[in-house]
Enzyme design. Structure first.
Site, PDB file in Angstrom:
ATOM      1  CG  ASP A  39     -17.817  -2.311  -4.014  1.00  0.00           C
ATOM      2  OD1 ASP A  39     -17.066  -2.941  -3.272  1.00  0.00           O
ATOM      3  OD2 ASP A  39     -19.009  -2.580  -4.165  1.00  0.00           O
ATOM      4  NE  ARG A 167     -25.067  -6.502  -3.030  1.00  0.00           N
ATOM      5  CZ  ARG A 167     -25.674  -7.563  -2.511  1.00  0.00           C
ATOM      6  NH1 ARG A 167     -26.964  -7.529  -2.243  1.00  0.00           N
ATOM      7  NH2 ARG A 167     -24.993  -8.671  -2.249  1.00  0.00           N
ATOM      8  CG  ASP A 168     -23.605  -3.684  -6.438  1.00  0.00           C
ATOM      9  OD1 ASP A 168     -23.906  -2.824  -5.595  1.00  0.00           O
ATOM     10  OD2 ASP A 168     -23.155  -4.804  -6.140  1.00  0.00           O
ATOM     11  CD1 TRP A 306     -16.579  -8.208  -0.085  1.00  0.00           C
ATOM     12  CD2 TRP A 306     -16.416  -6.977   1.778  1.00  0.00           C
ATOM     13  NE1 TRP A 306     -17.197  -7.004  -0.323  1.00  0.00           N
ATOM     14  CE2 TRP A 306     -17.117  -6.233   0.804  1.00  0.00           C
ATOM     15  CE3 TRP A 306     -16.191  -6.402   3.027  1.00  0.00           C
ATOM     16  CZ2 TRP A 306     -17.601  -4.945   1.047  1.00  0.00           C
ATOM     17  CZ3 TRP A 306     -16.676  -5.108   3.263  1.00  0.00           C
ATOM     18  CH2 TRP A 306     -17.369  -4.404   2.281  1.00  0.00           C
TER      19      TRP A 306
HETATM   20  C1  FRU Z   1     -19.480  -5.315  -2.982  1.00  0.00           C
HETATM   21  C2  FRU Z   1     -20.644  -4.745  -2.207  1.00  0.00           C
HETATM   22  C3  FRU Z   1     -21.726  -4.285  -3.158  1.00  0.00           C
HETATM   23  C4  FRU Z   1     -22.437  -3.239  -2.362  1.00  0.00           C
HETATM   24  C5  FRU Z   1     -21.316  -2.600  -1.582  1.00  0.00           C
HETATM   25  C6  FRU Z   1     -21.686  -2.122  -0.222  1.00  0.00           C
HETATM   26  O1  FRU Z   1     -18.250  -5.200  -2.377  1.00  0.00           O
HETATM   27  O2  FRU Z   1     -21.111  -5.708  -1.307  1.00  0.00           O
HETATM   28  O3  FRU Z   1     -22.549  -5.324  -3.624  1.00  0.00           O
HETATM   29  O4  FRU Z   1     -23.117  -2.332  -3.173  1.00  0.00           O
HETATM   30  O5  FRU Z   1     -20.297  -3.576  -1.483  1.00  0.00           O
HETATM   31  O6  FRU Z   1     -20.680  -1.359   0.348  1.00  0.00           O
END
Ligand code: FRU
Length: 494
Positions: A39, A167-168, A306
């Site tokens: 990301d 997260r994020d 992914w």
């Molecule tokens: C999305 C993700 C995020 C996480 C990161 C880990 O692609 O799964 O949610 O922060 O990648 O690398």
């Protein structure tokens, strides 16, 4: 003080990048300095430059314990690497510095917020992530983690929300100076929701509200949210895991979702009026936006998915590149994307073929290459019935090509890389339902060594795919089943 872990990463990347030849990388898409990238993180404009950080494992071309890589650019196309910015070097982030964002503090410092991951031992060999949010403050090169990290943890979650999927963070500062932040979360129903937090100073954060609940409509957990006002609408970007397709919207697996609607600022709730995919191709995920100094909202995504990462083997010295940065706008309740206008500056060697009629396979003088910006307008030959199919093949040699094909009677545009020379039986094609009347379609195709991005009807739909065909395969050809009339304007991008 730079930790040993960060020092090692910085030393390693400086040496390891030297074995990657310039011509083995994309020309104007940011690729990882060495090893693995996912990301985009911390996309921001700071001290006169665009800063882009990224999820980074420098040591191998596979996902590993996450660092933040770092690059800067003045035009979003020519990037210069800076030393890695974050490493998993504290007890609370020892298992990874996951995705996050950046803002400028009133005193001029650069503030990063990221997800700090620390695994908890459950039983025998079973571990689970504990995800919290942490801060680091810096000057655009070196960042120091905040002494009071983590700043958001379990106790800041609403009832029922998981501390494993939290997260994020994506921060922004409102006009009145208040800092806001949206974070992906998993509530008790197992699907996704976005949480909204506020802060007066960027350091002390408070839970405000559940901005929106998925209620199991679009996939499961929502990752990497972004939220902003654009052309009088509010736009929420989220990345649901485990999507199911809805006709030609979305594709199976991890997808990119765009919701457009209204934001009740008092209550901190968002109500959507429409939903759409952000990208209808194969490889696009986890985009993040920046507000440019001239007011443009610019989005960049991980040019990968992914589900299709195994297209390349971990033996390659690098894996992972970003999409072309895209200018966003909202028209009639729909998100439009177009390549940043800075790309026009790279256009050279213009070749133009107007009013070309064909009903078979043709090649056009001067139309070839792997770093190309090509506009194609398709229409039926005047007075003739509508054609069955038109196709454009590129990255082509005697054995391989990737194709874009359009069937006007169904209005389906397809990107297909199954003959691109891949050794993997993964998803290689995707169809998109586009808007076209009577066989008229406008395409802008951007090629950059290992990728194709197709902007349909001035950015109404976008299809992105990577392909690793040998660079000597630089042919472009056109095919028609039925009678097609076409304009082609092609530039090289250097
Ligand atoms: C999305 C993700 C995020 C996480 C990161 C880990 O692609 O799964 O949610 O922060 O990648 O690398």
């Amino acid at each position: 003080m730079t930790s040993q872990t960060l020092r090692e990463a910085r030393k390693y990347e400086e040496t390891a990048e030297k074995i990657i030849k310039k011509e083995d990388r994309p020309g104007f898409h940011l690729s990882v300095r060495t090893g693995w990238l996912n990301d985009p993180n911390g996309f921001s404009y700071y001290k006169g430059e665009y800063h882009l950080f990224y999820q980074y494992y420098p040591y191998e071309s596979r996902w590993g314990s996450m660092h933040w890589g770092h690059a800067v650019s003045r035009d979003l196309l020519h990037w210069e690497y800076l030393p890695a910015a974050l490493a998993p070097d504290e007890a609370y982030d020892k298992d990874g510095c996951f995705s996050g964002s950046a803002v400028t503090l009133p005193d001029g410092r650069h503030l990063l917020m990221y997800t700090s991951v620390c695994k908890k031992h459950l039983e025998n060999d079973v571990f689970c992530d504990i995800q919290t949010q942490s801060l680091a403050v810096g000057d655009g090169i070196d960042y120091e983690k905040y002494a009071k990290n983590p700043v958001l943890d379990e106790k800041d979650l609403p009832e029922g929300a998981s501390n494993i999927d939290f997260r994020d963070p994506k921060m922004w500062q409102a006009e009145d100076g208040t800092f806001y932040c949206v974070i992906g979360s998993r509530p008790a129903d197992g699907s996704g929701q976005i949480l909204l937090y506020t802060s007066k100073d960027g350091f002390e954060w408070k839970f405000k509200s559940v901005l929106i609940s998925n209620r199991n409509r679009f996939g499961k957990m929502w990752e990497c949210p972004d939220f902003f006002k654009l052309d009088d609408a509010w736009v929420l970007l989220a990345n649901p895991q485990g999507m199911l397709p809805k006709g030609f919207e979305y594709h199976n697996g991890d997808g990119t979702l765009c919701l457009i609607g209204d934001f009740d600022e008092e209550a901190g709730t968002f109500t959507e009026k429409s939903d759409q995919s952000i990208d209808y191709g194969i490889d696009f995920y986890a985009p993040q936006t920046v507000l440019a100094p001239d007011g443009r909202r610019i989005m960049i995504g991980w040019m990968q998915n992914w589900g299709t990462c195994s297209l390349r083997t971990p033996e390659e010295p690098w894996f992972g590149q970003m999409s072309i940065p895209r200018e966003l706008s909202v028209k009639n309740g729909r998100l439009y994307q177009r390549p940043v206008r800075e790309l026009d500056e790279m256009r050279c060697n213009k070749v133009e073929h107007l009013n070309v009629s064909f009903s078979d396979i043709i090649r056009l003088e001067g139309v070839k290459g792997r770093r190309v910006d090509m506009e194609v307008v398709l229409r039926p030959e005047e007075g003739q019935e509508i054609y069955q199919k038109a196709a454009i093949r590129f990255a082509q040699d005697d054995n391989f090509y990737t194709a874009l094909s359009f069937r006007p009677r169904e209005s389906i545009l397809k990107v297909d890389r199954k003959f691109s020379g891949s050794r993997k039986a993964i998803i290689h094609q995707r169809r998109s339902l586009v808007n076209s009347t009577d066989g008229n379609l406008k395409l802008r195709i951007i090629l950059d060594r290992f990728s194709v991005e197709v902007f349909v009807n001035d950015g109404e739909h976008v299809l992105t795919a990577t392909m690793y065909t040998d660079q000597s395969a630089d042919g472009i050809s056109f095919f028609a089943d039925g009678k097609v009339n076409m304009d082609v304007v092609k530039y090289d991008l250097y």
